[in-house]
Design a protein around this motif. Structure first.
Motif, mmCIF file in Angstrom:
data_model
loop_
_atom_site.group_PDB
_atom_site.id
_atom_site.type_symbol
_atom_site.label_atom_id
_atom_site.label_comp_id
_atom_site.label_asym_id
_atom_site.label_seq_id
_atom_site.Cartn_x
_atom_site.Cartn_y
_atom_site.Cartn_z
ATOM 1 N N LEU A 189 12.293 -112.936 1.277
ATOM 2 C CA LEU A 189 10.916 -112.477 1.452
ATOM 3 C C LEU A 189 10.031 -113.221 0.461
ATOM 4 N N VAL A 190 8.791 -113.477 0.862
ATOM 5 C CA VAL A 190 7.829 -114.190 0.016
ATOM 6 C C VAL A 190 7.119 -113.173 -0.879
ATOM 7 N N GLU A 191 7.171 -113.423 -2.192
ATOM 8 C CA GLU A 191 6.498 -112.526 -3.128
ATOM 9 C C GLU A 191 4.987 -112.643 -2.973
ATOM 10 N N LEU A 192 4.261 -111.717 -3.563
ATOM 11 C CA LEU A 192 2.805 -111.665 -3.443
ATOM 12 C C LEU A 192 2.113 -112.927 -3.952
ATOM 13 N N ASP A 193 2.775 -113.673 -4.854
ATOM 14 C CA ASP A 193 2.169 -114.912 -5.353
ATOM 15 C C ASP A 193 2.147 -116.008 -4.281
ATOM 16 N N GLY A 194 2.852 -115.781 -3.173
ATOM 17 C CA GLY A 194 2.832 -116.713 -2.053
ATOM 18 C C GLY A 194 3.771 -117.887 -2.157
ATOM 19 N N THR A 195 4.476 -118.030 -3.270
ATOM 20 C CA THR A 195 5.356 -119.194 -3.430
ATOM 21 C C THR A 195 6.815 -118.829 -3.683
ATOM 22 N N THR A 196 7.058 -117.710 -4.320
ATOM 23 C CA THR A 196 8.419 -117.340 -4.703
ATOM 24 C C THR A 196 9.142 -116.668 -3.539
ATOM 25 N N LEU A 197 10.349 -117.146 -3.241
ATOM 26 C CA LEU A 197 11.198 -116.537 -2.224
ATOM 27 C C LEU A 197 12.292 -115.727 -2.898
ATOM 28 N N ASP A 198 12.377 -114.442 -2.579
ATOM 29 C CA ASP A 198 13.438 -113.584 -3.097
ATOM 30 C C ASP A 198 14.458 -113.339 -2.001
ATOM 31 N N PRO A 199 15.738 -113.571 -2.288
ATOM 32 C CA PRO A 199 16.757 -113.278 -1.276
ATOM 33 C C PRO A 199 16.815 -111.780 -0.997
ATOM 34 N N LEU A 200 17.034 -111.434 0.241
ATOM 35 C CA LEU A 200 17.110 -110.046 0.677
ATOM 36 C C LEU A 200 18.562 -109.715 0.991
ATOM 37 N N GLN A 201 19.025 -108.595 0.480
ATOM 38 C CA GLN A 201 20.401 -108.155 0.743
ATOM 39 C C GLN A 201 20.494 -107.716 2.200
ATOM 40 N N ALA A 202 21.342 -108.359 2.976
ATOM 41 C CA ALA A 202 21.480 -108.059 4.404
ATOM 42 C C ALA A 202 22.910 -107.648 4.709
ATOM 43 N N GLU A 203 23.085 -106.393 5.136
ATOM 44 C CA GLU A 203 24.413 -105.896 5.505
ATOM 45 C C GLU A 203 24.502 -105.786 7.025
ATOM 46 N N GLY A 204 25.645 -106.109 7.564
ATOM 47 C CA GLY A 204 25.854 -106.019 9.005
ATOM 48 C C GLY A 204 24.995 -106.993 9.783
ATOM 49 N N PHE A 205 24.805 -108.179 9.236
ATOM 50 C CA PHE A 205 23.944 -109.184 9.870
ATOM 51 C C PHE A 205 24.498 -109.592 11.222
ATOM 52 N N LYS A 206 23.601 -109.621 12.203
ATOM 53 C CA LYS A 206 23.932 -110.085 13.550
ATOM 54 C C LYS A 206 22.749 -110.919 14.007
ATOM 55 N N GLY A 207 22.982 -112.204 14.319
ATOM 56 C CA GLY A 207 21.865 -113.063 14.664
ATOM 57 C C GLY A 207 22.217 -114.107 15.701
ATOM 58 N N ILE A 208 21.154 -114.657 16.327
ATOM 59 C CA ILE A 208 21.295 -115.731 17.302
ATOM 60 C C ILE A 208 20.219 -116.774 17.029
ATOM 61 N N ASP A 209 20.492 -117.991 17.448
ATOM 62 C CA ASP A 209 19.536 -119.080 17.315
ATOM 63 C C ASP A 209 19.870 -120.125 18.368
ATOM 64 N N ALA A 210 18.958 -121.070 18.552
ATOM 65 C CA ALA A 210 19.175 -122.150 19.511
ATOM 66 C C ALA A 210 18.505 -123.410 18.995
ATOM 67 N N ASP A 211 19.118 -124.542 19.246
ATOM 68 C CA ASP A 211 18.543 -125.823 18.849
ATOM 69 C C ASP A 211 17.362 -126.213 19.741
ATOM 70 N N SER A 212 17.261 -125.618 20.914
ATOM 71 C CA SER A 212 16.241 -126.021 21.878
ATOM 72 C C SER A 212 14.825 -125.584 21.484
ATOM 73 N N SER A 213 14.694 -124.584 20.614
ATOM 74 C CA SER A 213 13.374 -124.115 20.198
ATOM 75 C C SER A 213 13.498 -123.339 18.895
ATOM 76 N N PRO A 214 12.562 -123.527 17.956
ATOM 77 C CA PRO A 214 12.606 -122.743 16.724
ATOM 78 C C PRO A 214 12.233 -121.280 16.952
ATOM 79 N N LEU A 215 11.677 -120.951 18.104
ATOM 80 C CA LEU A 215 11.269 -119.575 18.386
ATOM 81 C C LEU A 215 12.393 -118.713 18.940
ATOM 82 N N ARG A 216 13.572 -119.246 19.095
ATOM 83 C CA ARG A 216 14.685 -118.480 19.666
ATOM 84 C C ARG A 216 15.483 -117.700 18.613
ATOM 85 N N TYR A 217 15.116 -117.817 17.359
ATOM 86 C CA TYR A 217 15.833 -117.126 16.278
ATOM 87 C C TYR A 217 15.557 -115.622 16.338
#
Length: 158
Positions: free
Chosen positions: A44-72
């Motif tokens: 997640l992007v902190e309020l300063d707009g530049t710092t990225l903080d990793p988010l703890q994600a449990e039970g992650f389930k995801g999909i993506d495709a090379d054909s379009s960046p909008l398929r994530y």
């Protein structure tokens, strides 16, 4: 008789073509994202707009495709509260989850969109311009559910 045969052949070819297009759009291009892979690391992007903080994600389930960046699309659980998130991270005002394939049933774009509009969920910027003109957005729920998708930003070519 000859016209019926040709017409029937055209209909059969059209049905086969339609089935191939449906399959390729709904199943063919998508790959599941392995938990622990780079694509499964959410921040997640902190309020300063530049710092990225990793988010703890449990039970992650995801999909993506090379054909379009909008398929994530991704679903997971986190222990980050909405109160802490709104004090620390950049809220994403124009969040619009995109509808994904029907078989990826943990991600319901219509429900997430309605919950964002009603305030039952809050969207945050995960990464600005993850690809040119595309932002990664995370929606958080009070019960710890979280959903991620990519959407066009204001810098995208219209």
């Amino acid at each position: 008789m000859n016209g019926k045969l040709i017409g029937g052949g055209i209909v059969v070819i059209a049905l086969i073509f339609g089935a191939v297009v449906y399959y390729s759009q709904e199943y063919g291009y998508y790959d599941e994202i392995a938990p622990g892979s780079q694509a499964a690391k959410i921040s997640l992007v902190e309020l300063d707009g530049t710092t990225l903080d990793p988010l703890q994600a449990e039970g992650f389930k995801g999909i993506d495709a090379d054909s379009s960046p909008l398929r994530y699309r991704a679903c997971f659980k986190t222990d980050l509260s909405i109160a802490t998130a709104t004090e620390t991270y950049e809220v994403y005002d124009k969040a619009t989850p995109l509808i994904g394939p029907k078989w990826f049933d943990c991600f319901d774009a219509k429900t997430i969109g309605a919950d964002l509009e009603s305030g039952r969920a809050v969207a945050f910027l995960s990464q600005h311009n993850i690809r040119p003109g595309v932002d990664r957005v995370v929606a958080l729920y009070p019960d710890g559910r979280a959903f991620v998708w990519h959407q066009l930003n204001d810098e995208a070519e219209k």
